[in-house]
Design a protein around this motif. Structure first.
Motif, short mmCIF file in Angstrom:
data_model
loop_
_atom_site.label_atom_id
_atom_site.label_comp_id
_atom_site.label_asym_id
_atom_site.label_seq_id
_atom_site.Cartn_x
_atom_site.Cartn_y
_atom_site.Cartn_z
N SER A 27 0.81 -1.22 0.00
CA SER A 27 0.00 0.00 0.00
C SER A 27 0.84 1.27 0.00
CB SER A 27 -0.93 0.00 1.22
OG SER A 27 -0.16 0.09 2.43
N LEU A 28 2.14 1.12 0.28
CA LEU A 28 3.02 2.28 0.28
C LEU A 28 3.41 2.67 -1.14
CD1 LEU A 28 5.42 1.27 3.21
CD2 LEU A 28 3.55 2.92 3.30
N PRO A 29 3.69 3.97 -1.38
CA PRO A 29 4.15 4.38 -2.71
C PRO A 29 5.45 3.64 -3.07
CG PRO A 29 3.52 6.28 -1.40
CD PRO A 29 3.51 5.11 -0.47
N GLY A 30 5.45 2.95 -4.19
CA GLY A 30 6.64 2.23 -4.63
C GLY A 30 6.93 0.97 -3.83
N GLY A 31 5.97 0.54 -3.02
CA GLY A 31 6.23 -0.62 -2.16
C GLY A 31 5.80 -1.95 -2.76
N GLN A 32 5.40 -1.96 -4.04
CA GLN A 32 4.92 -3.20 -4.64
C GLN A 32 5.99 -4.29 -4.65
OE1 GLN A 32 1.77 -3.41 -5.51
NE2 GLN A 32 1.88 -5.56 -6.17
#
Length: 637
Positions: free
Chosen positions: A286-291
């Motif tokens: 769910s974090l930006p760039g955390g995929q």
């Protein structure tokens, strides 16, 4: 150290008692069973040696006499009923004394008198057949060929191969061989290569002793009478070749049970910690760039899933113990109970090699003892009654165990008079446990199930065996605490069967986590068929309930929240439904949300919630919350 040795002696002593019980039971049926006779001799001999280590003189003397009688049976004659009765009495006495040592650390106050009485009884049996000096053990046939250096001098060649654990039996191999009369030659070698000093085990005997004696064979055999199963003799003038028995012992490692329990607890904690990675992965994604991080965490979780699952299964196997030693404990108890009630009972054991979790074995003794008491006191008839019914004069009670997938089924069957359903209903009404109208509506199986009502008993008076006003409810409660159930079946005039269905070991259960209001519950995935979303217009009222159509089937719909005591949910445009198979039929359970799927170490409920209907057990979630795992079949009863 002394406490550790005593604990080991008690553990091994019970195993040896069980072994002797088994062999004696075989001998009572087949007195010419040489294998059972040798096995019983070894068990009694080892018990005698171990008792000598702890200065348990009454036990040592009594076992010494029993060994004399067994030696006589090996050398002189086939055993008769009096022999086996005396030997059973000795083994029963040792069993009672082991219990006393476990409780208080000392033998009972009457041990000296009891030991002398048992010893005198056996010595009378020995003296009735032959002089004590003639009581020698017949040596086993042999393929051993004495060394060439032994030939040409006449006499008797001896090969003594002490067991690896002989030191623990109190045997001094060098002292025994040195005491041989007419000793003319002696050679000592190793049974197996010695290896390096770092591999040397000072507690294991690795010797082979070969000797020549000029004394008579009777004198030499008398010297080795206590280790007769480890000695071979060859007349040097006539070498005969026949197979020698293999007395090799299986190597085992004894581990403190508390350490295994601790290891099992840690394995369960690892499962809970591993489940927490799923939430971390979701948070990372769910974090930006955390995929990428989330995917990496899920990959690690999948790897941990396999490793933790293997660890959990391996620990479960370490905790497995055979049911045989537990079953064997009931031989003496059955004889004592039957004797006190003047009944003739034969206890038969089957499936003693079936292995179950140590916790199951520890928790089964009391409920099985209660069932055995009921079978002997209320189930089987006396000799005269059985004769009138055309039954064998000796009643049979059989303990049987068998594995069934991830469960074990243990049955206690008797061939007695069975349970009279009408009599059970009458007792329930007389004791105020049931109204007459309610009793009249019960069928025979439901009537038999009344024995599980707390306080129910058909005993007319209190006896030394049963009839204490404690019914089968204690047996059911014990089975429930072990994560299983108990069933009673009976045919009037033919006997009864009490069947325990229990888990074999702790296993990881795949659980679906669902939400009902603010609470979360678990459903075992092996009962879940599928999950569906059902629009409200497809749900129709049926009598007092609801149903919906799933493809070609009409499925009843119940609210899981209502079943567990929550408030009825507000009307929704569509219901989230978990479709489960209950007793072969599809049932839909409406839930507020499907939260997760996970592996869980489900443990039976304890304390006030033990035996709560509809609950299989509980486990912990990663956040520390307790998750109750529900049993759909019980919920909708």
């Amino acid at each position: 150290m002394t406490d550790d040795l005593m604990a080991q002696f008690l553990s091994e002593g019970r195993e040896l008692v069980a072994s002797a019980e088994h062999d004696l039971a075989s001998l009572a049926r087949r007195p010419d069973d040489a294998g059972a006779l040798d096995g019983c001799f070894r068990a009694i001999h080892t018990l005698k040696g171990s008792a000598g280590l702890f200065d348990l003189l009454p036990m040592s003397v009594m076992l010494h006499a029993a060994e004399d009688l067994l030696g006589l049976l090996r050398a002189e004659r086939t055993g008769v009923a009096e022999d086996f009765e005396a030997l059973f009495s000795v083994v029963d006495t040792v069993d009672r004394w082991l219990d006393a040592l476990d409780r208080s650390g000392v033998l009972p106050t009457d041990a000296q008198a009891v030991g002398e009485r048992e010893t005198a009884r056996i010595r009378d049996l020995v003296a009735s057949v032959t002089d004590t000096a003639e009581v020698v053990s017949r040596a086993a046939p042999t393929t051993w060929r004495p060394p060439e250096a032994f030939h040409g001098r006449g006499g008797l060649a001896i090969r003594y191969t002490p067991r690896a654990d002989s030191y623990f039996s109190g045997d001094d191999a060098i002292a025994i061989i040195a005491a041989t009369p007419g000793l003319a030659d002696l050679r000592i070698s190793s049974r197996e290569p010695w290896g390096g000093l770092e591999d040397y085990d000072p507690y294991a005997c690795n010797l082979v002793l070969e000797a020549v004696s000029t004394a008579s064979r009777a004198e030499v055999e008398a010297t080795f009478r206590f280790v007769a199963d480890q000695v071979e003799f060859v007349e040097l003038t006539s070498v005969e070749a026949t197979p020698a028995p293999d007395h090799g012992a299986r190597k085992t490692l004894r581990i403190d049970a508390e350490r295994v329990d601790r290891l099992a607890g840690l394995a369960g904690d690892l499962v809970i910690a591993k489940n927490g990675l799923s939430d971390l992965a979701a948070q990372a994604e769910s974090l930006p760039g955390g995929q990428a991080l989330g995917q990496a965490l899920r990959a690690r979780q999948a790897q941990l899933d396999r490793l933790v699952g293997d660890l959990h299964a391996t620990v479960g196997k370490v905790r497995l113990v055979a049911l045989g030693p537990l079953f064997a404990r009931f031989h003496r108890l059955a004889r004592e109970m039957a004797r006190s009630l003047d009944k003739d009972v034969s206890l038969e054991l089957e499936g003693g090699d079936v292995e179950v979790d140590k916790t199951i074995v520890d928790g089964l003794f009391e409920p099985l003892l209660h069932v055995l008491r009921n079978a002997i006191d209320h189930g089987v008839e006396n000799r005269a009654t059985r004769s009138r019914s055309g039954k064998p004069p000796v009643a049979t009670i059989r303990f049987a165990a068998r594995a069934a997938a991830d469960q074990v089924v243990i049955e206690v069957r008797d061939d007695g008079g069975g349970i009279d359903p009408a009599k059970v209903r009458g007792h329930a009404v007389a004791r105020g446990l049931l109204t007459q109208a309610a009793a009249d509506r019960l069928d025979d199986q439901a009537s038999i199930d009344l024995v599980f009502i707390p306080g129910f008993s058909t005993a007319a008076e209190v006896s030394a065996v049963s009839g204490r006003g404690v019914g089968m409810d204690v047996v059911r409660d014990a089975a429930t605490k072990l994560g299983g159930k108990v069933i009673v079946e009976s045919v009037r005039g033919q006997g009864s069967t009490v069947r325990f269905v229990l888990p074999v070991t702790m296993v990881l259960t795949k659980v679906m986590v669902v939400a009902c209001g603010q609470e979360r519950y678990g459903l075992a995935l092996d009962t879940v068929v599928e999950t569906v979303r059902v629009p409200a217009d497809r749900i129709v009222p049926v009598r007092a309930g609801r149903a919906f159509q799933l493809r070609d089937a009409v499925v009843p719909l119940v609210s899981l929240g209502v079943l567990v005591g929550a408030a009825e949910a507000e009307a929704r445009a569509a219901e989230r439904v978990v479709v489960a198979r209950v007793r072969g039929e599809l049932v839909g359970f409406a839930v507020d949300a499907i939260v997760d799927r996970m592996d869980a170490a489900v443990r039976p409920m304890t304390g006030l919630l033990a035996g709560a209907p509809g609950v299989m057990g509980a486990t912990l979630l990663a956040d520390g919350a307790v998750l109750m795992v529900l049993d759909p079949a019980e919920l909708i009863l």
